[in-house]
Design an enzyme around this catalytic site. Structure first.
Site, PDB file in Angstrom:
ATOM      1  CG  ASP A 155      -1.538  -1.235   1.644  1.00 41.11           C
ATOM      2  OD1 ASP A 155      -0.991  -2.296   1.299  1.00 41.11           O
ATOM      3  OD2 ASP A 155      -2.555  -1.192   2.339  1.00 41.11           O
ATOM      4  CB  ALA A 156       4.179   1.940   1.511  1.00 41.39           C
TER       5      ALA A 156
END
Length: 370
Positions: A155-156
């Site tokens: 997700d980062a």
């Protein structure tokens, strides 16, 4: 008689063209109205996981930013300015955590609309600390084994790299792109499954890393739809602002094309993607946040001449119709999986602000399509 026929045929052709243009205009008007309804409902129902500057609002306001960019509708810019002033143009406080700078994407966009509108000092301070100062993840000293790099979860790759890319563009400081690429490659090398051409959410879901590999009921690897939506959507955002002469530009372009082809192949007949990409039967219904990010990313590729218009254009249009069908009359966008890290079901009435953001992102690129 021959000249009359030619005139008649020309007149019919002109009417057909006018009809097609009118229909296209009506379709675009419908899309923008759906986007405005989504914004109005979401602004009337504020929600966040930790604070108004957290990653959920960050993802939502990325969608609002792109909605304004594609429509020029002042309602979207008003929402950005209101939230920016309310936040004092600050990211959240965890400077070691990529999630907490996501909100700065909309600060940077607002800054591009009027000179000196935004105080970018807090964003610079965050990025300088995040990228250039040590922390337990960079040093590999975190007590949890899967947190051994700066961006240890896929997700980062949506939360920080697009912000860094825009910041580098606005400031002209290439060093930020070099740092971004360094940490992006750490995540890519750790979590990208080259065989499946998908990202594991983190090493807990990666085969061959744990003592007991986690599997879907059908025996396949676990690939979370929204996790890969974060990555593919993030790639489109990065490429939108990444200079083409950046030495690693082709890495991002090739990864984008590879993932786009894989994701398009996993789309279902109803136009949406399932929360578990390789075990769709686990919860056999579409999920809107992942599908919104995919729709945005694939439409971006078509609009920029990177993806085949026929193949991907039809996939995008089918996906948008399905997304529109999941929007309720009051503007709420449903079928959004709640905050998580792996595939889970989503009901018709489940919603989150990042789901609205994904919907707005998808609409913003649909409006640009022929």
């Amino acid at each position: 008689m021959k000249s009359i026929k030619i005139v008649t045929h020309a007149a019919i052709l002109l009417l057909l063209c006018l009809g097609l243009n009118a229909q296209t205009g009506m379709e675009k008007e419908t899309i923008e109205k759906a986007m405005v309804r989504a914004l109005e409902w979401q602004e009337a129902h504020p929600i966040f996981a930790m604070a108004p500057t957290d990653w959920t609002n960050g993802a939502y306001y990325v969608g609002v930013s792109k909605a304004h960019e594609s429509t020029g509708n002042p309602i979207f810019l008003a929402a950005l300015k209101t939230m920016g002033y309310y936040n004092h143009w600050k990211p959240l406080y965890r400077t070691y955590h990529a999630d907490d700078v996501a909100i700065s994407y909309m600060y940077l966009y607002a800054n591009s609309t009027r000179k000196n509108l935004v105080d970018l000092g807090p964003t610079k301070e965050f990025l300088d600390t995040h990228l250039y100062q040590s922390n337990k993840w960079k040093e590999g000293t975190d007590s949890q084994a899967f947190k051994k790099i700066l961006w240890w979860w896929c997700d980062a790759l949506f939360m920080a790299p697009p912000v860094i890319t825009v910041y580098a563009e606005q400031t002209g400081e290439k060093k930020y792109l070099d740092a971004m690429h360094k940490y992006y490659m750490e995540t890519y090398n750790l979590l990208y499954d080259r065989q499946e051409q998908l990202f594991a959410r983190d090493t807990r879901y990666q085969w061959g890393v744990n003592e007991k590999d986690l599997k879907e009921p059908n025996g396949k690897k676990i690939f979370w739809a929204r996790g890969n939506g974060w990555v593919l959507g993030g790639l489109a955002l990065i490429l939108d602002d990444l200079p083409k002469d950046f030495e690693h530009y082709n890495f991002y372009l090739n990864l984008y094309k590879e993932m786009a082809a894989r994701i398009q192949s996993l789309q279902h007949e109803d136009g949406l993607w399932r929360t578990s990409l390789l075990s769709p039967e686990s919860w056999n219904h579409g999920e809107v946040s992942a599908s919104g990010f995919y729709t945005f990313a694939l439409a971006w590729g078509v609009n920029n001449g990177i993806l085949d218009k026929t193949t991907y254009g039809s996939a995008v249009k089918k996906a948008w119709k399905a997304l529109e069908a999941r929007q309720q009359e009051n503007g709420m966008v449903g079928r959004v999986q709640n905050i998580g890290a792996d595939p889970q079901p989503a009901s018709a009435d489940s919603w989150q602000n990042y789901g609205t953001g994904a919907f707005l992102l998808a609409g913003s690129e649909l409006l640009k399509m022929d």
